[in-house]
Write a protein that holds these residues in place. Structure first.
Motif, mmCIF file in Angstrom:
data_model
loop_
_atom_site.group_PDB
_atom_site.id
_atom_site.type_symbol
_atom_site.label_atom_id
_atom_site.label_comp_id
_atom_site.label_asym_id
_atom_site.label_seq_id
_atom_site.Cartn_x
_atom_site.Cartn_y
_atom_site.Cartn_z
ATOM 1 N N TYR A 67 47.455 -46.060 -25.172
ATOM 2 C CA TYR A 67 47.731 -45.964 -26.607
ATOM 3 C C TYR A 67 48.417 -47.233 -27.083
ATOM 4 O O TYR A 67 48.954 -48.001 -26.296
ATOM 5 C CB TYR A 67 48.557 -44.721 -26.954
ATOM 6 N N TRP A 87 52.007 -34.511 -26.354
ATOM 7 C CA TRP A 87 51.476 -33.950 -27.598
ATOM 8 C C TRP A 87 52.113 -32.596 -27.882
ATOM 9 O O TRP A 87 52.574 -32.336 -28.996
ATOM 10 C CB TRP A 87 49.953 -33.836 -27.502
ATOM 11 N N PRO A 93 52.214 -38.837 -32.575
ATOM 12 C CA PRO A 93 51.711 -38.577 -33.932
ATOM 13 C C PRO A 93 50.186 -38.532 -33.955
ATOM 14 O O PRO A 93 49.520 -39.129 -33.107
ATOM 15 C CB PRO A 93 52.237 -39.775 -34.726
ATOM 16 N N GLU A 94 49.626 -37.837 -34.939
ATOM 17 C CA GLU A 94 48.175 -37.725 -35.045
ATOM 18 C C GLU A 94 47.500 -39.063 -35.286
ATOM 19 O O GLU A 94 46.339 -39.241 -34.931
ATOM 20 C CB GLU A 94 47.788 -36.750 -36.162
ATOM 21 N N ASP A 95 48.205 -40.029 -35.877
ATOM 22 C CA ASP A 95 47.591 -41.325 -36.161
ATOM 23 C C ASP A 95 47.773 -42.334 -35.020
ATOM 24 O O ASP A 95 47.395 -43.490 -35.147
ATOM 25 C CB ASP A 95 48.117 -41.905 -37.475
ATOM 26 N N LEU A 96 48.291 -41.880 -33.870
ATOM 27 C CA LEU A 96 48.480 -42.764 -32.717
ATOM 28 C C LEU A 96 47.127 -43.244 -32.205
ATOM 29 O O LEU A 96 46.268 -42.441 -31.851
ATOM 30 C CB LEU A 96 49.208 -42.024 -31.592
ATOM 31 N N PRO A 97 46.888 -44.571 -32.166
ATOM 32 C CA PRO A 97 45.612 -45.079 -31.653
ATOM 33 C C PRO A 97 45.544 -44.929 -30.128
ATOM 34 O O PRO A 97 46.429 -45.408 -29.415
ATOM 35 C CB PRO A 97 45.605 -46.553 -32.046
ATOM 36 N N TYR A 108 39.773 -47.922 -29.789
ATOM 37 C CA TYR A 108 40.899 -47.102 -30.241
ATOM 38 C C TYR A 108 40.454 -46.136 -31.322
ATOM 39 O O TYR A 108 39.722 -46.495 -32.240
ATOM 40 C CB TYR A 108 42.024 -47.979 -30.806
ATOM 41 N N THR A 109 40.890 -44.886 -31.193
ATOM 42 C CA THR A 109 40.637 -43.828 -32.158
ATOM 43 C C THR A 109 41.956 -43.123 -32.414
ATOM 44 O O THR A 109 42.708 -42.877 -31.469
ATOM 45 C CB THR A 109 39.635 -42.804 -31.578
ATOM 46 N N PRO A 110 42.255 -42.766 -33.672
ATOM 47 C CA PRO A 110 43.488 -41.999 -33.903
ATOM 48 C C PRO A 110 43.470 -40.707 -33.082
ATOM 49 O O PRO A 110 42.443 -40.025 -33.003
ATOM 50 C CB PRO A 110 43.467 -41.716 -35.399
ATOM 51 N N GLY A 112 44.512 -37.772 -33.630
ATOM 52 C CA GLY A 112 44.068 -36.601 -34.384
ATOM 53 C C GLY A 112 42.550 -36.509 -34.475
ATOM 54 O O GLY A 112 41.982 -35.421 -34.369
ATOM 55 N N GLU A 113 41.867 -37.657 -34.661
ATOM 56 C CA GLU A 113 40.400 -37.655 -34.705
ATOM 57 C C GLU A 113 39.831 -37.291 -33.342
ATOM 58 O O GLU A 113 38.840 -36.569 -33.240
ATOM 59 C CB GLU A 113 39.871 -39.024 -35.131
#
Length: 123
Positions: A67, A87, A93-97, A108-110, A112-113
């Motif tokens: 991350y 988690w 956080p949900e926006d953590l890449p 990298y993807t957030p 949450g996605e």
């Protein structure tokens, strides 16, 4: 002779005859170009489907993750179990890449996605 061995290392049409060589070797300068343009009798690119009677092997689920922290530093890799525990504890956080170990930084993807796309964070 040497010419026959050279022909046997090439797949695809022979520049001299336009006929495919009968060789089964992999290599030679023309292999990549011939393979990239190769299609089967049905017009489907050769690498787009598994051979008849064989299923695709499932890609193994990632077991370690990387991350990017808020300061922009890459952290990890950490196991799926560790990431799940963080988690569940509310540390991530949900926006953590994030991305799977071994993938390029462009992957990298957030978080949450990733969770939404994969039905939850791997355990």
């Amino acid at each position: 002779g040497a010419d026959a061995r050279a022909d046997a290392t090439r797949w695809g049409p022979s520049p001299a005859t336009g006929a495919a060589s009968g060789g089964g070797g992999i290599g030679g300068a023309s292999y990549g170009a011939a393979q990239a343009a190769a299609t089967g009798r049905d017009g489907v690119p050769l690498a787009s489907a598994p051979p008849p009677g064989l299923a695709l092997r499932p890609k193994p689920a990632p077991t370690h993750w990387v991350y990017r922290d808020p300061s922009g530093m890459e952290q990890g890799p950490y196991s799926s179990a560790q990431m799940h525990a963080w988690w569940e504890a509310g540390f991530l956080p949900e926006d953590l890449p994030i991305h799977a170990e071994g993938e390029p930084a462009s992957a990298y993807t957030p978080l949450g996605e990733h969770i939404a796309a994969n039905g939850g964070l791997p355990r």
